[in-house]
Design an enzyme around this catalytic site. Structure first.
Site, short mmCIF file in Angstrom:
data_model
loop_
_atom_site.label_atom_id
_atom_site.label_comp_id
_atom_site.label_asym_id
_atom_site.label_seq_id
_atom_site.Cartn_x
_atom_site.Cartn_y
_atom_site.Cartn_z
N SER A 195 -3.10 0.34 8.08
CA SER A 195 -3.76 1.14 9.33
C SER A 195 -2.28 1.61 9.94
CB SER A 195 -4.19 0.18 10.64
OG SER A 195 -5.50 -0.19 10.12
N HIS A 197 -6.36 5.45 3.24
CA HIS A 197 -6.65 4.89 4.34
C HIS A 197 -8.29 5.31 4.92
CE1 HIS A 197 -6.34 4.44 9.30
NE2 HIS A 197 -6.19 3.35 8.44
N GLU A 217 -7.76 9.46 4.59
CA GLU A 217 -6.55 9.97 4.72
C GLU A 217 -5.79 9.54 3.43
OE1 GLU A 217 -5.61 10.08 9.39
OE2 GLU A 217 -5.31 8.08 8.56
N ASN A 235 -4.88 7.21 13.49
CA ASN A 235 -4.28 5.97 14.40
C ASN A 235 -3.15 6.51 15.14
OD1 ASN A 235 -6.32 4.34 13.35
ND2 ASN A 235 -4.93 3.34 11.79
C1 LIG Z 1 -8.07 0.96 12.73
C2 LIG Z 1 -8.18 2.01 11.53
O1 LIG Z 1 -7.09 1.96 10.76
C3 LIG Z 1 -8.95 3.21 11.50
C4 LIG Z 1 -10.30 3.01 12.02
O2 LIG Z 1 -11.17 2.75 11.11
S1 LIG Z 1 -10.40 3.54 13.60
C5 LIG Z 1 -12.42 3.37 13.78
C6 LIG Z 1 -12.80 4.55 13.50
N1 LIG Z 1 -14.30 4.20 13.76
C7 LIG Z 1 -14.89 4.88 14.72
O3 LIG Z 1 -14.31 5.63 15.63
C8 LIG Z 1 -16.55 4.52 14.87
C9 LIG Z 1 -16.79 5.18 16.08
N2 LIG Z 1 -18.48 4.58 16.35
C10 LIG Z 1 -19.43 5.57 15.30
O4 LIG Z 1 -19.24 6.44 14.67
C11 LIG Z 1 -20.68 5.12 15.77
O5 LIG Z 1 -20.91 4.05 16.67
C12 LIG Z 1 -21.33 3.90 14.33
C13 LIG Z 1 -21.39 4.97 13.11
C14 LIG Z 1 -20.15 3.00 14.20
C15 LIG Z 1 -22.49 3.19 14.75
O6 LIG Z 1 -23.47 4.48 15.24
P1 LIG Z 1 -24.63 4.08 16.43
O7 LIG Z 1 -25.32 5.47 16.32
O8 LIG Z 1 -23.86 3.88 17.56
O9 LIG Z 1 -25.29 2.95 15.86
P2 LIG Z 1 -26.37 2.76 14.75
O10 LIG Z 1 -27.75 3.50 14.88
O11 LIG Z 1 -26.35 1.46 14.24
O12 LIG Z 1 -25.89 3.61 13.47
C16 LIG Z 1 -25.92 4.97 13.10
C17 LIG Z 1 -26.25 5.27 11.71
O13 LIG Z 1 -25.18 4.67 10.96
C18 LIG Z 1 -25.71 3.84 10.00
N3 LIG Z 1 -24.66 2.35 9.89
C19 LIG Z 1 -24.11 2.04 10.78
N4 LIG Z 1 -23.23 1.15 10.21
C20 LIG Z 1 -23.52 1.01 9.02
C21 LIG Z 1 -23.04 0.27 7.87
N5 LIG Z 1 -22.10 -0.54 7.97
N6 LIG Z 1 -23.69 0.56 6.63
C22 LIG Z 1 -24.54 1.66 6.48
N7 LIG Z 1 -25.02 2.23 7.59
C23 LIG Z 1 -24.52 2.16 8.69
C24 LIG Z 1 -27.10 3.31 10.68
O14 LIG Z 1 -28.00 2.85 9.69
C25 LIG Z 1 -27.56 4.49 11.37
O15 LIG Z 1 -28.38 5.34 10.60
P3 LIG Z 1 -29.31 6.42 11.15
O16 LIG Z 1 -28.70 7.26 11.99
O17 LIG Z 1 -30.03 6.96 9.79
O18 LIG Z 1 -30.58 5.37 11.62
N1 LIG Z 2 -10.42 -3.23 11.03
C1 LIG Z 2 -10.31 -1.71 10.72
O1 LIG Z 2 -11.05 -0.96 11.56
C2 LIG Z 2 -9.35 -1.20 9.64
C3 LIG Z 2 -8.51 -1.70 9.02
N2 LIG Z 2 -7.51 -1.33 8.32
C4 LIG Z 2 -6.61 -2.11 7.56
O2 LIG Z 2 -7.12 -2.79 6.35
C5 LIG Z 2 -6.68 -3.95 6.22
C6 LIG Z 2 -7.76 -5.09 6.23
O3 LIG Z 2 -8.47 -4.82 7.62
P1 LIG Z 2 -9.67 -5.72 7.86
O4 LIG Z 2 -10.63 -5.36 6.68
O5 LIG Z 2 -10.00 -5.20 9.02
O6 LIG Z 2 -9.26 -7.08 7.75
P2 LIG Z 2 -10.19 -8.67 7.67
O7 LIG Z 2 -9.76 -9.71 8.47
O8 LIG Z 2 -11.54 -8.49 8.01
O9 LIG Z 2 -10.25 -8.72 6.24
C7 LIG Z 2 -9.01 -9.08 5.37
C8 LIG Z 2 -9.40 -10.11 4.15
O10 LIG Z 2 -8.21 -10.17 3.35
C9 LIG Z 2 -8.08 -11.42 2.72
N3 LIG Z 2 -6.85 -11.92 2.32
C10 LIG Z 2 -5.90 -12.10 3.09
N4 LIG Z 2 -4.82 -12.11 2.31
C11 LIG Z 2 -5.19 -12.12 1.00
C12 LIG Z 2 -4.52 -12.38 -0.10
N5 LIG Z 2 -3.22 -12.44 -0.25
N6 LIG Z 2 -5.15 -11.88 -1.37
C13 LIG Z 2 -6.66 -11.65 -1.19
N7 LIG Z 2 -7.45 -11.68 -0.02
C14 LIG Z 2 -6.58 -11.85 1.13
C15 LIG Z 2 -8.72 -12.31 3.93
O11 LIG Z 2 -9.41 -13.65 3.51
C16 LIG Z 2 -9.98 -11.39 4.49
O12 LIG Z 2 -11.05 -11.68 3.96
C17 LIG Z 2 -5.40 -4.01 7.11
O13 LIG Z 2 -4.27 -3.51 6.52
C18 LIG Z 2 -5.80 -2.96 8.22
O14 LIG Z 2 -4.81 -2.72 8.99
C19 LIG Z 2 -7.71 -0.07 8.00
C20 LIG Z 2 -8.63 0.95 8.51
C21 LIG Z 2 -9.50 0.26 9.50
#
Ligand SMILES: CC(=O)CC(=O)SCCNC(=O)CCNC(=O)[C@H](O)C(C)(C)COP(=O)(O)OP(=O)(O)OC[C@H]1O[C@@H](n2cnc3c(N)ncnc32)[C@H](O)[C@@H]1OP(=O)(O)O
Ligand SMILES: NC(=O)C1=CN([C@@H]2O[C@H](COP(=O)(O)OP(=O)(O)OC[C@H]3O[C@@H](n4cnc5c(N)ncnc54)[C@H](O)[C@@H]3O)[C@@H](O)[C@H]2O)C=CC1
Length: 310
Positions: A143, A164, A176, A214
């Site tokens: 991330s 990503h 990405e 991010n």
């Molecule tokens: C940290 C990082 O490095 C990067 C990141 O990931 S940052 C985070 C990026 N993600 C976001 O910003 C997520 C923002 N949230 C959303 O887009 C929405 O809230 C969400 C898609 C997560 C859920 O949507 P929602 O409308 O609130 O709930 P929900 O009705 O349960 O889901 C919407 C649809 O997606 C589907 N869905 C949700 N999660 C699912 C999953 N894990 N698998 C399959 N389908 C899924 C649901 O079945 C639903 O389908 P329908 O519309 O056909 O019914």
């Molecule tokens: N959580 C998020 O929304 C996002 C996370 N990421 C990135 O993805 C990566 C994973 O994040 P998450 O899935 O959220 O974490 P998580 O904690 O849900 O999963 C990580 C997994 O890796 C396993 N693990 C740790 N060390 C290991 C090793 N040496 N060998 C094999 N398995 C090992 C752990 O047991 C765990 O199941 C991180 O780099 C995070 O920054 C990227 C996009 C979105």
């Protein structure tokens, strides 16, 4: 191909995108690795999903099967039998393993999705570099860490980049594709083509902190927590405000719980260390407190909000 990477003729006229990649190894079967394994298998490719023990892998398989069921219901709503077949076949394409070295012996692409910690990622990639075939591309789903820093320990820096994904991987359409300092055009093109082959919309980015999403999203979530800490508004009102006033699907505090508070803390701490003058990256006491208490968000049943444990 539809947005789930599934080739369903009646859903789309667009031709399937071919990729040179047929066998993919995903290391880390948590939130992200499970989703990446699922979308790869949905696109017809063979997957090996690796984690540290079989209990974790059983949990990954359960969450993949649940998600496949949801997607099958949606795309095969008029043909449940076909939906069951789709979910079963995708699930069967995913093998699990606990030895990462053996799991990369015959693979075209390795995607690392383990904990966001540079030392742990280094130890893993060092082991894999000697074991994987010469043509194999290595990618990290990090991330926030630098792709150049992660790849510094391998010899194949030309065949290393960032892939990503976004949470939830089966639903979020973006990928990405990150070019490290030594990533060749051929590696980058193969990664782009592979992203398209699994149904994602790919954007290109240089190896800059947080890439595109991010770099914008994490400071936004951090500012929401600072608003909360100052007592300017409640968590619920901040979330309602951003959903109804800015049109976001989730409010920033709900999203923090969804992403995982530990992941966001890792990101902020890392950036604060590297960019100590940037106020947007400063530590946030309320976030650090919850992480210290093991309240990491949806995945542990509690973060800023409480959740039913699945
Ligand atoms: C940290 C990082 O490095 C990067 C990141 O990931 S940052 C985070 C990026 N993600 C976001 O910003 C997520 C923002 N949230 C959303 O887009 C929405 O809230 C969400 C898609 C997560 C859920 O949507 P929602 O409308 O609130 O709930 P929900 O009705 O349960 O889901 C919407 C649809 O997606 C589907 N869905 C949700 N999660 C699912 C999953 N894990 N698998 C399959 N389908 C899924 C649901 O079945 C639903 O389908 P329908 O519309 O056909 O019914
Ligand atoms: N959580 C998020 O929304 C996002 C996370 N990421 C990135 O993805 C990566 C994973 O994040 P998450 O899935 O959220 O974490 P998580 O904690 O849900 O999963 C990580 C997994 O890796 C396993 N693990 C740790 N060390 C290991 C090793 N040496 N060998 C094999 N398995 C090992 C752990 O047991 C765990 O199941 C991180 O780099 C995070 O920054 C990227 C996009 C979105």
């Amino acid at each position: 191909m539809n947005q789930f990477g599934v080739i369903v003729r009646s859903f789309s006229n667009s031709a399937a995108v071919n990729s040179a990649i047929k066998n993919v190894t995903i290391i880390g079967g948590g939130l992200m690795g499970s989703g990446i394994a699922q979308v790869t298998a949905q696109a017809g490719q063979n997957v090996t999903l690796v984690d540290v023990n079989s209990d974790i892998l059983a949990k990954s398989q359960k969450s993949i099967n649940n998600s496949l069921g949801r997607i099958a219901k949606k795309i095969y709503k008029d043909n449940p039998q076909e939906g069951e077949k789709f979910a079963r076949e995708a699930s069967e394409r995913i093998k699990t393993a606990t030895d990462p070295v053996a799991a990369v012996k015959d693979t075209d692409l390795v995607i690392e999705a383990i904990v966001e910690n540079l030392d742990v990622k280094h130890a893993l990639f060092q082991k894999l570099d000697n074991a994987a075939p010469a043509h194999t591309i290595f990618a990290s789903n990090t991330s926030s860490l630098s792709i150049n820093d992660i790849s510094s320990v391998v010899k194949r820096k030309d065949r290393f980049g960032g892939l990503h994904f976004f949470n939830p991987v089966p639903v979020m359409r973006l990928l990405e594709v990150v070019r490290g300092g030594e990533t060749t055009d051929s590696t980058f093109d193969t990664m782009m083509q592979w992203g398209k082959s699994i149904g994602k919309t790919c954007v290109a980015c240089k190896d800059t902190p947080g890439f595109i999403v991010n770099r914008l999203l994490v400071p936004y979530m951090a500012e929401a927590l600072r608003l909360l800490e100052r007592g300017d508004a409640s968590a619920r009102d901040i979330d309602i405000a951003m959903k109804l006033g800015a049109g976001y699907p989730m409010g920033p505090i709900e999203l923090l719980d969804y992403v995982g508070l530990d992941t966001t803390k890792f990101i902020l701490d890392g950036w604060n260390k590297n960019y100590p003058d940037q106020p947007l990256f400063k530590p946030i006491p309320i976030l650090n407190k919850l992480v210290a208490e093991g309240k990491l968000g949806v995945k542990t049943g509690e973060g800023f909000y409480k959740y039913d444990k699945k």
